[in-house]
Design a protein around this motif. Structure first.
Motif, PDB file in Angstrom:
ATOM      1  N   ALA A 145       0.820  -1.221   0.000  1.00 43.59           N
ATOM      2  CA  ALA A 145       0.000   0.000   0.000  1.00 43.59           C
ATOM      3  C   ALA A 145       0.850   1.266   0.000  1.00 43.59           C
ATOM      4  O   ALA A 145       1.899   1.344   0.623  1.00 43.59           O
ATOM      5  N   PHE A 146       0.360   2.249  -0.727  1.00 46.19           N
ATOM      6  CA  PHE A 146       0.794   3.642  -0.642  1.00 46.19           C
ATOM      7  C   PHE A 146      -0.270   4.367   0.187  1.00 46.19           C
ATOM      8  O   PHE A 146      -1.362   3.835   0.406  1.00 46.19           O
ATOM      9  N   CYS A 147       0.012   5.575   0.595  1.00 45.72           N
ATOM     10  CA  CYS A 147      -1.036   6.307   1.321  1.00 45.72           C
ATOM     11  C   CYS A 147      -2.245   6.545   0.419  1.00 45.72           C
ATOM     12  O   CYS A 147      -3.388   6.542   0.891  1.00 45.72           O
ATOM     13  N   ILE A 148      -2.023   6.683  -0.906  1.00 41.66           N
ATOM     14  CA  ILE A 148      -3.159   6.906  -1.813  1.00 41.66           C
ATOM     15  C   ILE A 148      -4.021   5.658  -1.955  1.00 41.66           C
ATOM     16  O   ILE A 148      -5.145   5.741  -2.457  1.00 41.66           O
ATOM     17  N   GLY A 172       5.203   5.137   3.570  1.00 44.92           N
ATOM     18  CA  GLY A 172       6.489   5.699   3.148  1.00 44.92           C
ATOM     19  C   GLY A 172       7.433   4.688   2.531  1.00 44.92           C
ATOM     20  O   GLY A 172       8.249   5.044   1.678  1.00 44.92           O
ATOM     21  N   THR A 173       7.337   3.407   2.937  1.00 42.34           N
ATOM     22  CA  THR A 173       8.243   2.402   2.376  1.00 42.34           C
ATOM     23  C   THR A 173       7.995   2.211   0.893  1.00 42.34           C
ATOM     24  O   THR A 173       8.933   2.232   0.081  1.00 42.34           O
ATOM     25  N   ASN A 174       6.742   2.034   0.505  1.00 43.35           N
ATOM     26  CA  ASN A 174       6.439   1.781  -0.907  1.00 43.35           C
ATOM     27  C   ASN A 174       6.579   3.041  -1.755  1.00 43.35           C
ATOM     28  O   ASN A 174       6.997   2.975  -2.914  1.00 43.35           O
ATOM     29  N   GLU A 175       6.211   4.190  -1.182  1.00 40.90           N
ATOM     30  CA  GLU A 175       6.407   5.437  -1.932  1.00 40.90           C
ATOM     31  C   GLU A 175       7.878   5.613  -2.306  1.00 40.90           C
ATOM     32  O   GLU A 175       8.215   5.916  -3.460  1.00 40.90           O
ATOM     33  N   LEU A 207      -1.708  10.743  13.987  1.00 45.49           N
ATOM     34  CA  LEU A 207      -0.287  10.538  14.266  1.00 45.49           C
ATOM     35  C   LEU A 207       0.332   9.797  13.090  1.00 45.49           C
ATOM     36  O   LEU A 207      -0.148   8.722  12.716  1.00 45.49           O
ATOM     37  N   MET A 208       1.377  10.360  12.514  1.00 42.57           N
ATOM     38  CA  MET A 208       2.073   9.716  11.406  1.00 42.57           C
ATOM     39  C   MET A 208       3.371   9.088  11.912  1.00 42.57           C
ATOM     40  O   MET A 208       4.001   9.610  12.838  1.00 42.57           O
ATOM     41  N   THR A 209       3.770   7.971  11.301  1.00 39.51           N
ATOM     42  CA  THR A 209       5.068   7.381  11.597  1.00 39.51           C
ATOM     43  C   THR A 209       5.888   7.330  10.316  1.00 39.51           C
ATOM     44  O   THR A 209       5.335   7.311   9.213  1.00 39.51           O
ATOM     45  N   THR A 210       7.191   7.300  10.461  1.00 37.65           N
ATOM     46  CA  THR A 210       8.065   7.206   9.290  1.00 37.65           C
ATOM     47  C   THR A 210       8.473   5.748   9.077  1.00 37.65           C
ATOM     48  O   THR A 210       8.431   4.935  10.001  1.00 37.65           O
ATOM     49  N   PRO A 211       8.861   5.386   7.856  1.00 38.67           N
ATOM     50  CA  PRO A 211       9.259   3.999   7.581  1.00 38.67           C
ATOM     51  C   PRO A 211      10.560   3.643   8.292  1.00 38.67           C
ATOM     52  O   PRO A 211      11.388   4.514   8.562  1.00 38.67           O
ATOM     53  N   PRO A 212      10.767   2.348   8.581  1.00 37.31           N
ATOM     54  CA  PRO A 212      11.967   1.947   9.310  1.00 37.31           C
ATOM     55  C   PRO A 212      13.236   1.938   8.472  1.00 37.31           C
ATOM     56  O   PRO A 212      14.338   1.957   9.021  1.00 37.31           O
ATOM     57  N   GLY A 213      13.094   1.903   7.154  1.00 39.38           N
ATOM     58  CA  GLY A 213      14.257   1.830   6.275  1.00 39.38           C
ATOM     59  C   GLY A 213      14.231   0.551   5.455  1.00 39.38           C
ATOM     60  O   GLY A 213      13.702  -0.469   5.893  1.00 39.38           O
ATOM     61  N   ALA A 214      14.788   0.625   4.252  1.00 37.30           N
ATOM     62  CA  ALA A 214      14.786  -0.539   3.356  1.00 37.30           C
ATOM     63  C   ALA A 214      15.932  -0.428   2.361  1.00 37.30           C
ATOM     64  O   ALA A 214      16.515   0.646   2.167  1.00 37.30           O
TER      65      ALA A 214
END
Length: 307
Positions: A145-148, A172-175, A207-214
């Protein structure tokens, strides 16, 4: 002889006056000195001092977490909420903690495959239930999923139907995995989703969270697949933080907590907590993320209660 007698009487008078003064001061000097505060209570890391004295019943002990030995250059684990949008949520938790309210507090966590895997959000949810009792924590994730992906009326209605007291958005990961990623487009997509959600959930804190990294992978002709850290992740993280700051959302920066641009991916990978695809995480990795998120929530809650 007469002069000597006067001098002796004068000396005796001075000694008598001095004795009176000493007697007057004696009760004060005889009191025990006030004990100095215990050093242990003056410096309790991640702990509410008043709770340590047993004078508070509305705070929660902040869990002490240990990172794997491979983790280096980790960031400060805290929520950012300059606008104070989480205050209504904190107050509901406080009333539940005191037993004043028996209403169920509902947290809904929406996101991508990191949320769809359940381990991360359910770890946080179980810990929150242990701390506050009457609380439900629902995760709603979609693989890839993306946010859209959630900017659809049926999905917004489904989220609204859960009646959240707090809504968490984790994307955020997929974006950032798209090599044609554009931060301006990402910003607009976040805005489209938030506007649709706010139209249905007017007063619900977000509340937004950021991706952990990839990592991203490459395969050259005749060679094995190789991986390198995704250089677009920090750009997406910046876009998420910027959007949250400019639109009155709280944010939890998991990427920075885990080491940021220099160490986040390396920390997870070197600790053996990433799956072979270098995008998703082992169960232990997701459990650590859930524990970290719980710790950040409790810190934010205690700060509200204390002040």
């Amino acid at each position: 002889m007469i002069g000597g007698g006067r001098m002796r009487r004068s000396r005796r008078r001075k000694i008598w006056l001095l004795s009176l003064l000493l007697c007057a001061c004696l009760p004060l000097c005889a009191q025990d000195a006030l004990p100095k505060p215990s050093r242990a209570l003056l410096a309790l890391p991640d702990c509410d001092t008043l709770l340590a004295y047993g004078q508070r019943t509305d705070t929660v002990s902040v869990p002490c977490l240990s990172f794997p030995a491979a983790f280096r250059q980790i960031g400060v684990n805290r929520l950012e909420d300059e606008a104070g949008v989480l205050k209504p949520f904190w107050e509901k938790l406080r009333l539940a903690k005191l037993g004043v309210s028996s209403d169920t507090i509902r947290i809904v966590h929406v996101g991508d495959s990191h949320i769809r895997g359940h381990i991360f959000p359910r770890t946080t949810g179980e810990r929150m239930q242990q701390a506050f009792g009457t609380l439900s924590y629902t995760d709603f994730g979609i693989n890839g999923a993306f946010c859209i992906s959630f900017t659809r009326p049926d999905r917004v209605e489904e989220i609204a139907g859960l009646h959240p007291d707090l809504l968490i958005l984790s994307f955020g990961t997929n974006e950032s995995h798209n090599r044609r990623y554009n931060a301006t487009s990402h910003y607009r997509q976040m805005d489209d989703l938030v506007r649709m959600l706010r139209a249905k959930l007017h007063d619900v804190p977000l509340l937004m969270t950021t991706p952990p990294g990839a990592y991203e992978s490459f395969r050259q002709r005749g060679r094995r697949r190789t991986y390198q850290i995704n250089p677009r992740t920090p750009i997406a993280v910046h876009a998420i933080r910027k959007y949250a700051d400019e639109n009155g959302l709280a944010v939890w920066d998991l990427y920075e907590v885990a080491g940021g641009m220099r160490r986040a991916c390396l920390n997870w990978q070197e600790a053996g907590l990433m799956r072979p695809d270098h995008v998703h995480y082992m169960p232990e990795g997701y459990r650590l993320q859930g524990e970290l998120f719980y710790q950040a929530l409790i810190k934010g809650y205690n700060e509200y209660v204390e002040y």
